[in-house]
Structure formats: structure tokens, C-alpha cells
Write a protein that holds these residues in place. Structure first.
Motif, mmCIF file in Angstrom:
data_model
loop_
_atom_site.group_PDB
_atom_site.id
_atom_site.type_symbol
_atom_site.label_atom_id
_atom_site.label_comp_id
_atom_site.label_asym_id
_atom_site.label_seq_id
_atom_site.Cartn_x
_atom_site.Cartn_y
_atom_site.Cartn_z
ATOM 1 N N ARG A 96 -11.314 80.812 -9.975
ATOM 2 C CA ARG A 96 -10.718 81.979 -9.617
ATOM 3 C C ARG A 96 -9.730 82.120 -8.484
ATOM 4 N N ARG A 97 -9.654 80.517 -7.291
ATOM 5 C CA ARG A 97 -8.699 81.100 -6.382
ATOM 6 C C ARG A 97 -7.587 80.202 -6.973
ATOM 7 N N SER A 98 -7.135 79.118 -8.242
ATOM 8 C CA SER A 98 -6.634 78.868 -8.767
ATOM 9 C C SER A 98 -6.057 79.393 -9.272
ATOM 10 N N TYR A 99 -6.597 80.110 -10.168
ATOM 11 C CA TYR A 99 -5.933 81.875 -11.358
ATOM 12 C C TYR A 99 -4.686 83.050 -10.157
ATOM 13 N N GLU A 100 -5.329 82.799 -8.695
ATOM 14 C CA GLU A 100 -4.956 83.743 -8.033
ATOM 15 C C GLU A 100 -3.435 83.393 -7.671
ATOM 16 N N LEU A 101 -3.284 81.684 -7.447
ATOM 17 C CA LEU A 101 -2.415 81.208 -6.328
ATOM 18 C C LEU A 101 -1.524 81.337 -7.479
ATOM 19 N N VAL A 102 -1.975 80.510 -9.175
ATOM 20 C CA VAL A 102 -0.789 80.971 -9.645
ATOM 21 C C VAL A 102 -0.428 81.976 -10.483
ATOM 22 N N ALA A 103 -0.666 83.288 -10.203
ATOM 23 C CA ALA A 103 -0.952 84.855 -10.433
ATOM 24 C C ALA A 103 0.407 85.528 -9.344
ATOM 25 N N LYS A 104 0.152 84.281 -8.585
ATOM 26 C CA LYS A 104 1.107 85.083 -7.152
ATOM 27 C C LYS A 104 2.273 84.821 -7.366
ATOM 28 N N GLY A 105 2.523 83.519 -8.404
ATOM 29 C CA GLY A 105 3.743 83.309 -8.401
ATOM 30 C C GLY A 105 4.393 84.179 -10.081
ATOM 31 N N LEU A 106 3.971 85.176 -10.699
ATOM 32 C CA LEU A 106 4.421 86.313 -11.616
ATOM 33 C C LEU A 106 4.987 86.863 -10.098
ATOM 34 N N THR A 107 6.163 87.502 -11.810
ATOM 35 C CA THR A 107 6.512 88.399 -10.986
ATOM 36 C C THR A 107 5.811 89.944 -11.152
ATOM 37 N N ARG A 108 6.552 91.087 -9.823
ATOM 38 C CA ARG A 108 5.556 92.293 -10.225
ATOM 39 C C ARG A 108 5.097 92.809 -11.155
ATOM 40 N N LYS A 109 6.286 92.348 -11.969
ATOM 41 C CA LYS A 109 6.031 93.391 -13.627
ATOM 42 C C LYS A 109 5.511 92.907 -14.725
ATOM 43 N N LEU A 110 5.478 91.440 -14.518
ATOM 44 C CA LEU A 110 4.524 90.634 -15.413
ATOM 45 C C LEU A 110 3.487 90.940 -14.986
ATOM 46 N N ARG A 111 3.074 91.003 -13.188
ATOM 47 C CA ARG A 111 1.053 91.307 -13.104
ATOM 48 C C ARG A 111 1.101 92.511 -13.832
ATOM 49 N N ALA A 112 1.522 93.181 -13.309
ATOM 50 C CA ALA A 112 1.118 94.840 -13.964
ATOM 51 C C ALA A 112 1.269 94.852 -15.193
ATOM 52 N N GLU A 113 1.625 94.319 -16.120
ATOM 53 C CA GLU A 113 1.690 94.122 -17.652
ATOM 54 C C GLU A 113 0.072 93.867 -18.009
ATOM 55 N N LEU A 114 0.070 92.621 -17.514
ATOM 56 C CA LEU A 114 -0.681 91.915 -17.577
ATOM 57 C C LEU A 114 -1.935 92.472 -16.964
ATOM 58 N N GLY A 115 -1.847 93.249 -16.103
ATOM 59 C CA GLY A 115 -3.199 94.198 -15.533
ATOM 60 C C GLY A 115 -3.776 93.287 -14.477
ATOM 61 N N ILE A 116 -2.940 92.734 -13.577
ATOM 62 C CA ILE A 116 -3.146 91.612 -12.913
ATOM 63 C C ILE A 116 -3.175 92.426 -11.324
ATOM 64 N N ALA A 117 -4.278 92.716 -10.718
ATOM 65 C CA ALA A 117 -4.818 93.357 -9.768
ATOM 66 C C ALA A 117 -4.720 92.217 -8.308
ATOM 67 N N LEU A 118 -3.602 91.907 -7.545
ATOM 68 C CA LEU A 118 -4.298 91.107 -6.226
ATOM 69 C C LEU A 118 -4.971 91.477 -5.418
ATOM 70 N N GLY A 119 -6.068 91.235 -4.350
ATOM 71 C CA GLY A 119 -5.912 91.883 -3.454
ATOM 72 C C GLY A 119 -5.456 90.931 -1.805
#
Length: 119
Positions: A96-119
Motif C-alpha cells: 500500500r505504501r508503494s502504491y501511495e508513493l507512486v501515486a504521489k508522482g501522478l499529476t493531480r488531474k490524473l489522480r482525480a480522474e482515477l479517484g485517488i485521494a492521498l492523505g
């Protein structure tokens, strides 16, 4: 539940937003958006390759059954064998931590499109 079994690996990770799977590099690869965050491969034994935080890298690679991932170690990726001392709960935490670290490298727009909310 074992992250070293493809069915369990897929079942757990597919519930996370933006995750997809592809078979490449003679392995089963989990991606968040277009980026790899976990690789399940079988060579001589089962291996799980994930990204980890810098502070975890030295600690984890000192454990039996966990080493620097070939080709990825510079970027703090580790290779975990199925005989490592990590239990299922620890493995899920680090994946899960790996997922979060990699997701943080995505653009905000793409994270929003994918439904990813990082705390």
C-alpha cells in the motif's frame, strides 16, 4: 491471503483506485495509472518487488529474504521473497505504501480522474 499468490494479489489490489494489471517482464505487474508500483514474479522462488520510502529501504534490506531489487534499487525498490519474515499484514502495509508513493508522482488531474485521494 498471500501476496505471493496471483489471485490474492489481484483481489486485494484491484480494489484500490486506479489499479490495473499487465503481464510483462515475465511477471505480473500492478500499475496505478500508467506507473508500476508492484511486480509479482516467479524465478527460482516467488518474489514481490515494490517501492519503499528511503527510511524503510535500509531497514528492510537488512532482513533475510529482502534485498535491493535488481535494476530498481537506485530508486529504493526492494525484492521480497516468500520466505521473508514479513507477515501478510506487513506485506499489505508495504505494498500500500508503494502504491501511495507512486501515486504521489501522478499529476493531480490524473489522480482525480482515477479517484485517488492521498492523505
Amino acid at each position: 491471503m498471500s501476496f505471493f499468490e496471483r489471485h490474492s494479489f489481484d483481489t486485494t489490489l484491484e480494489a484500490w483506485p486506479g489499479v490495473s494489471f499487465v503481464d510483462q517482464w515475465e511477471s505480473h505487474v500492478a500499475k496505478v495509472g500508467p506507473k508500476v508500483f508492484a511486480v509479482l514474479g516467479q524465478r527460482e522462488d516467488w518474489r514481490l518487488v515494490i517501492k519503499c520510502a528511503e527510511e524503510s529501504f535500509e531497514i528492510l534490506t537488512a532482513l533475510d529474504g529482502i534485498s535491493q531489487a535488481p535494476y530498481f534499487a537506485r530508486r529504493k525498490w526492494i525484492s521480497i521473497s516468500d520466505d521473508s519474515p514479513l507477515d501478510a499484514q506487513d506485506l499489505e502495509h508495504y505494498v500500500r505504501r508503494s502504491y501511495e508513493l507512486v501515486a504521489k508522482g501522478l499529476t493531480r488531474k490524473l489522480r482525480a480522474e482515477l479517484g485517488i485521494a492521498l492523505g
